[in-house]
Design a protein around this motif. Sequence first.
Motif, mmCIF file in Angstrom:
data_model
loop_
_atom_site.group_PDB
_atom_site.id
_atom_site.type_symbol
_atom_site.label_atom_id
_atom_site.label_comp_id
_atom_site.label_asym_id
_atom_site.label_seq_id
_atom_site.Cartn_x
_atom_site.Cartn_y
_atom_site.Cartn_z
ATOM 1 N N LEU A 60 -0.850 14.508 0.947
ATOM 2 C CA LEU A 60 -2.080 15.283 1.116
ATOM 3 C C LEU A 60 -2.090 15.944 2.490
ATOM 4 N N LEU A 61 -1.729 15.184 3.512
ATOM 5 C CA LEU A 61 -1.662 15.741 4.862
ATOM 6 C C LEU A 61 -0.587 16.819 4.960
ATOM 7 N N ALA A 62 0.563 16.591 4.316
ATOM 8 C CA ALA A 62 1.646 17.589 4.338
ATOM 9 C C ALA A 62 1.191 18.892 3.686
ATOM 10 N N ASP A 63 0.389 18.793 2.622
ATOM 11 C CA ASP A 63 -0.097 20.001 1.956
ATOM 12 C C ASP A 63 -1.092 20.785 2.807
ATOM 13 N N LEU A 64 -1.660 20.133 3.809
ATOM 14 C CA LEU A 64 -2.604 20.818 4.703
ATOM 15 C C LEU A 64 -1.914 21.464 5.903
ATOM 16 N N MET A 65 -0.625 21.141 6.097
ATOM 17 C CA MET A 65 0.109 21.655 7.258
ATOM 18 C C MET A 65 0.541 23.105 7.051
ATOM 19 N N PRO A 66 0.546 23.891 8.133
ATOM 20 C CA PRO A 66 1.112 25.239 8.032
ATOM 21 C C PRO A 66 2.626 25.147 7.858
ATOM 22 N N PRO A 67 3.263 26.194 7.316
ATOM 23 C CA PRO A 67 4.697 26.144 7.004
ATOM 24 C C PRO A 67 5.611 25.709 8.154
ATOM 25 N N ASN B 240 0.817 -1.218 0.000
ATOM 26 C CA ASN B 240 0.000 0.000 0.000
ATOM 27 C C ASN B 240 0.850 1.268 0.000
ATOM 28 N N TYR B 241 2.091 1.153 -0.470
ATOM 29 C CA TYR B 241 3.022 2.280 -0.438
ATOM 30 C C TYR B 241 2.482 3.512 -1.172
ATOM 31 N N LYS B 242 2.023 3.329 -2.399
ATOM 32 C CA LYS B 242 1.543 4.477 -3.188
ATOM 33 C C LYS B 242 0.377 5.174 -2.500
ATOM 34 N N TRP B 243 -0.563 4.393 -2.008
ATOM 35 C CA TRP B 243 -1.715 4.974 -1.331
ATOM 36 C C TRP B 243 -1.256 5.746 -0.094
ATOM 37 N N ALA B 244 -0.388 5.135 0.691
ATOM 38 C CA ALA B 244 0.095 5.775 1.918
ATOM 39 C C ALA B 244 0.901 7.031 1.595
ATOM 40 N N THR B 245 1.701 6.966 0.533
ATOM 41 C CA THR B 245 2.496 8.127 0.129
ATOM 42 C C THR B 245 1.594 9.288 -0.269
#
Length: 190
Positions: free
Chosen positions: A22-29, A12-17
């Motif tokens: 997606l989560l990283a893009d939601l994080m503040p700088p 499930n590497y691709k899905w997890a990546t």
Amino acid sequence: MNPALERFLFQNYKWATHLGWLLADLMPPIVRFAAFAILMKRFGRGSAVGYGTRINYLRKVSVGRFTGFGDQCLVLNSHYIEGIGLSIGDRCEISPRVSFIMAGHDTSKPDLPHTGGRIVLEEECWVGAGATIVAEGRTVTIGRGAIVAAGSVVTKDVEPMVVVGGVPARKIRDRTPGDSPNRSGPGQMP
């Protein structure tokens, strides 16, 4: 690691990546910086990674101080190949949609074995938007202070203090020391 968990993660590497990015893009700088500092081989003070950027195998990437990745960059590594990776020096500028490709397949052999290389950007390089740097089977070094023009495809070493461009990238002109951006002025990185 538990073999069943290891198998699940591999399958499930691709899905997890994708979920991780997606989560990283939601994080503040500030949270993104902390995450990259923990997950990358090296992530220097004052550096940033643009939103939408995707990096395979963060542990094979080293980023110097005050280096910026534009949005939607792509770094393709492979975990199958030892010794490959991306190393970026201090005060480099990576424009949006730049691709670093260090892994591929040897098309001269019928079984298409994995092949890979390293990409090294020395200090104070600038890579223009949409450029691609390919290092399959070798190390490609972009010399200190070099500029890679937008949309270029680099497959060989680039000398220090030159401007290259085109497909494949060729030397356009030399740079003089006065061409270097002033990074200590107002609004500039120290």
